[in-house]
Design a protein around this motif. Sequence first.
Motif, mmCIF file in Angstrom:
data_model
loop_
_atom_site.group_PDB
_atom_site.id
_atom_site.type_symbol
_atom_site.label_atom_id
_atom_site.label_comp_id
_atom_site.label_asym_id
_atom_site.label_seq_id
_atom_site.Cartn_x
_atom_site.Cartn_y
_atom_site.Cartn_z
ATOM 1 N N UNK A 169 -7.444 13.286 -3.998
ATOM 2 C CA UNK A 169 -7.577 11.813 -4.606
ATOM 3 C C UNK A 169 -6.571 10.889 -3.732
ATOM 4 N N UNK A 170 -5.596 11.004 -3.015
ATOM 5 C CA UNK A 170 -5.148 10.078 -2.192
ATOM 6 C C UNK A 170 -5.856 9.491 -1.402
ATOM 7 N N UNK A 171 -6.756 10.008 -0.742
ATOM 8 C CA UNK A 171 -7.798 9.424 0.245
ATOM 9 C C UNK A 171 -8.425 8.429 -0.439
ATOM 10 N N UNK A 172 -9.010 8.928 -1.807
ATOM 11 C CA UNK A 172 -9.767 8.188 -2.368
ATOM 12 C C UNK A 172 -9.199 6.828 -2.767
ATOM 13 N N UNK A 173 -7.951 7.058 -3.345
ATOM 14 C CA UNK A 173 -7.321 5.763 -3.753
ATOM 15 C C UNK A 173 -6.541 4.825 -2.740
ATOM 16 N N UNK A 174 -6.418 5.424 -1.581
ATOM 17 C CA UNK A 174 -6.105 4.747 -0.452
ATOM 18 C C UNK A 174 -7.129 3.510 -0.144
ATOM 19 N N UNK A 175 -8.389 3.738 -0.751
ATOM 20 C CA UNK A 175 -9.337 2.707 -0.498
ATOM 21 C C UNK A 175 -9.598 1.744 -1.706
ATOM 22 N N UNK A 176 -8.467 1.871 -2.719
ATOM 23 C CA UNK A 176 -8.275 0.889 -3.621
ATOM 24 C C UNK A 176 -7.305 -0.048 -3.659
ATOM 25 N N UNK A 177 -7.308 -0.732 -4.573
ATOM 26 C CA UNK A 177 -6.235 -1.997 -4.350
ATOM 27 C C UNK A 177 -5.005 -1.467 -4.932
ATOM 28 N N UNK A 178 -4.291 -0.279 -4.411
ATOM 29 C CA UNK A 178 -2.994 0.087 -4.785
ATOM 30 C C UNK A 178 -1.983 -0.088 -3.939
ATOM 31 N N UNK A 179 -0.973 -0.755 -4.073
ATOM 32 C CA UNK A 179 0.212 -0.809 -3.095
ATOM 33 C C UNK A 179 1.036 0.544 -2.788
ATOM 34 N N UNK A 180 1.390 1.269 -3.821
ATOM 35 C CA UNK A 180 2.211 2.368 -3.702
ATOM 36 C C UNK A 180 1.151 3.589 -4.377
ATOM 37 N N UNK A 181 1.255 4.543 -3.756
ATOM 38 C CA UNK A 181 0.645 5.865 -4.324
ATOM 39 C C UNK A 181 1.699 6.925 -4.229
ATOM 40 N N UNK A 182 1.842 7.878 -5.199
ATOM 41 C CA UNK A 182 2.500 8.975 -5.453
ATOM 42 C C UNK A 182 1.594 10.148 -5.464
ATOM 43 N N UNK A 183 1.783 11.230 -4.486
ATOM 44 C CA UNK A 183 0.876 12.347 -4.349
ATOM 45 C C UNK A 183 1.737 13.485 -4.837
ATOM 46 N N UNK A 184 1.540 14.110 -6.067
ATOM 47 C CA UNK A 184 2.518 15.055 -6.630
ATOM 48 C C UNK A 184 2.213 16.500 -6.282
ATOM 49 N N UNK A 185 1.436 16.795 -5.403
ATOM 50 C CA UNK A 185 1.264 18.131 -5.038
ATOM 51 C C UNK A 185 2.254 18.313 -3.812
ATOM 52 N N UNK A 186 2.553 17.258 -3.052
ATOM 53 C CA UNK A 186 3.426 17.612 -1.972
ATOM 54 C C UNK A 186 4.685 16.675 -2.217
ATOM 55 N N UNK A 187 4.811 15.798 -3.191
ATOM 56 C CA UNK A 187 5.604 15.011 -3.433
ATOM 57 C C UNK A 187 5.728 13.683 -2.387
ATOM 58 N N UNK A 188 4.752 13.261 -2.141
ATOM 59 C CA UNK A 188 4.808 12.157 -1.108
ATOM 60 C C UNK A 188 4.640 10.671 -1.604
ATOM 61 N N UNK A 189 5.410 9.773 -1.360
ATOM 62 C CA UNK A 189 5.270 8.283 -1.720
ATOM 63 C C UNK A 189 4.754 7.660 -0.602
ATOM 64 N N UNK A 190 3.701 6.748 -0.720
ATOM 65 C CA UNK A 190 2.881 6.197 0.239
ATOM 66 C C UNK A 190 2.961 4.682 -0.065
ATOM 67 N N UNK A 191 3.026 3.833 1.212
ATOM 68 C CA UNK A 191 3.031 2.449 0.973
ATOM 69 C C UNK A 191 1.516 2.002 1.588
ATOM 70 N N UNK A 192 0.773 1.597 0.718
ATOM 71 C CA UNK A 192 -0.767 1.230 1.167
ATOM 72 C C UNK A 192 -0.798 -0.294 1.785
ATOM 73 N N UNK A 193 -0.445 -0.361 2.940
ATOM 74 C CA UNK A 193 -0.217 -1.790 3.213
ATOM 75 C C UNK A 193 -1.286 -2.794 3.186
ATOM 76 N N UNK A 194 -2.490 -2.242 3.570
ATOM 77 C CA UNK A 194 -3.826 -2.982 3.580
ATOM 78 C C UNK A 194 -4.587 -2.644 2.229
ATOM 79 N N UNK A 195 -4.167 -2.013 1.163
ATOM 80 C CA UNK A 195 -4.776 -1.782 0.175
ATOM 81 C C UNK A 195 -6.325 -1.429 0.131
ATOM 82 N N UNK A 196 -7.312 -2.030 -0.102
ATOM 83 C CA UNK A 196 -8.751 -1.401 -0.356
ATOM 84 C C UNK A 196 -9.230 -1.348 0.996
#
Length: 405
Positions: free
Chosen positions: A351-378
Motif C-alpha cells: 500500500x505504501x508503494x501505491x500511495x507514494x504515487x498519490x498526492x500525500x505529503x506524509x505516509x505512515x506504514x503501520x506494519x514496520x512503523x515507518x513514517x515517510x516524507x513524500x517530497x514529490x507527491x504524485x
Amino acid sequence: MTKQFKRNTIAVSWEPFAMDELASMGVTGQHAFLIYTDAAGVNHVLEHGDPYYAYGDSQSLYQGELKDFLRYRVGRLSAAHTYPHPEGTREGIDQNNVIYKATPKFPNWHPLDNYFDLNIPVQYQKQAWQEMIDHAKALKDAKVLYQFGLKGPVSNSVIASVLADIGLQLDEITGVNIPENVSLNNPASIGMAVMAGMLVMSDLGYGGVSNTVDQVQSADQPGLARAISAGANGSTPDTATTDPDSPLISTPTQPPSSKPDLATPSISKPAIPNPETLLPIKKPVFNPPDSVQTVLDSVTHNLSKPKHFKKKFVDKITNFNPELDDLQLDVSDFGLRLRDVEFKIVANKKQLKKFLRKDFSFIYESRKGGLYFNENKAEKGVGEGGLFAILKGGPDLIKENFEIV
C-alpha cells in the motif's frame, strides 16, 4: 582475535569488489549475499552467481547458460578468505558446493565486516532459509534479464527480491538510499544528489539494493512473513515453538500442505489465510494490575527533518502509546505549508508503494512503523524525501495521533 559467527542466525553480508566505473569515483562495489549460520556453526550461503553443476543436473557442469539473466547458487562458506583459493579464481564454488570468498583487491576482508543480522527467530530459520532458496529458484526460472546499473536488476537484486518475499527490505536493513533520479550514466545527477544531502557517495556501490524484481513471486509457506515480522519485533505467535526442526504451524488434524512445482517462471502466491486463525499474533497491550493505581502521562514526540533520509539518521521512537501519546510535526521544516499537507496511514509496503504515487505529503506504514516524507507527491518515488521516523513495534495510529504545526 578470530572473528566468530553467531550460531542460529540468518544475515545479509556485503562483499567488496573493484569495478572501473565505481573506482573512478572512489567508490567500492558491494555484493550482497545471505548467510545462514546453523546450530552446528556451519555457514550456508545463498547469492547471485554461477553454480558448479548445471541446474537440475548434478552430473553436468554449468556452462554459463544463464549468463544474461539473474541466477543463483547455494553452498557452504569456505573458512578461507584470502587469495588465491584452491580453485585459483577470484571467487567461485567447487564440486562440493563450497563457496570461496576471495579477492586480491581485498585480501583481509571478512564476511562479518559488513554484516546485518536479520533477527529471524530461531524457530523459523529453517523454514525461512528454504523459502529464500525457493524464491531464488523462481527468479532463475523467470529469466529476468541482468541490467547493469544502480537500479538493476543486478546481483544484489536477487537478495533484495528474496528478502522482500519474506517481508523484509534490503535497503532499509542496510540503511542505503539511492534516489530514483541518480544514474551512473549521468554524473551530474550524482553530484546534485550529494550536494543536496540526498546521497552518500559510498552508497553508489550498493546497486540493486532496492527491490526492482517484484514481478516474480514464489509459493510462500503460509504465514511465514508475518511470523518473521512479529518475532523480530519481540512478540511470539501462540502456535510458535522453540524447536528449530518443528513445522511453522502445528495443526494435529491437518498435514502441512506441499509446495507447488516451481518450474513455472512466475508463480502466484496463494490467498492469504485468515491471520486470526493461522497466526494469532497480537500486539501487547498495557494493562496494569488491578491492585496498582497507575497514572500514565502523555508524551509528545517532536519530529524534524533528518540530516539525510537514511535509516541511521531517522528518529527511533519506542513504547509509543497511541491512546496517550502524540507526534508533533513541524511541516515548515520540510518546506511545506499547513494547507498543502495531506496525510495517509497504510497497512503494509504494498500500500505504501501505491500511495507514494498519490498526492500525500506524509505516509505512515503501520506494519514496520515507518513514517515517510513524500517530497514529490504524485510523481514516482519519494523525490528528495524518504523514511524519517520509525515507531518500534508498528503501533496502530490514527490521524489524531499527529499534531501538524
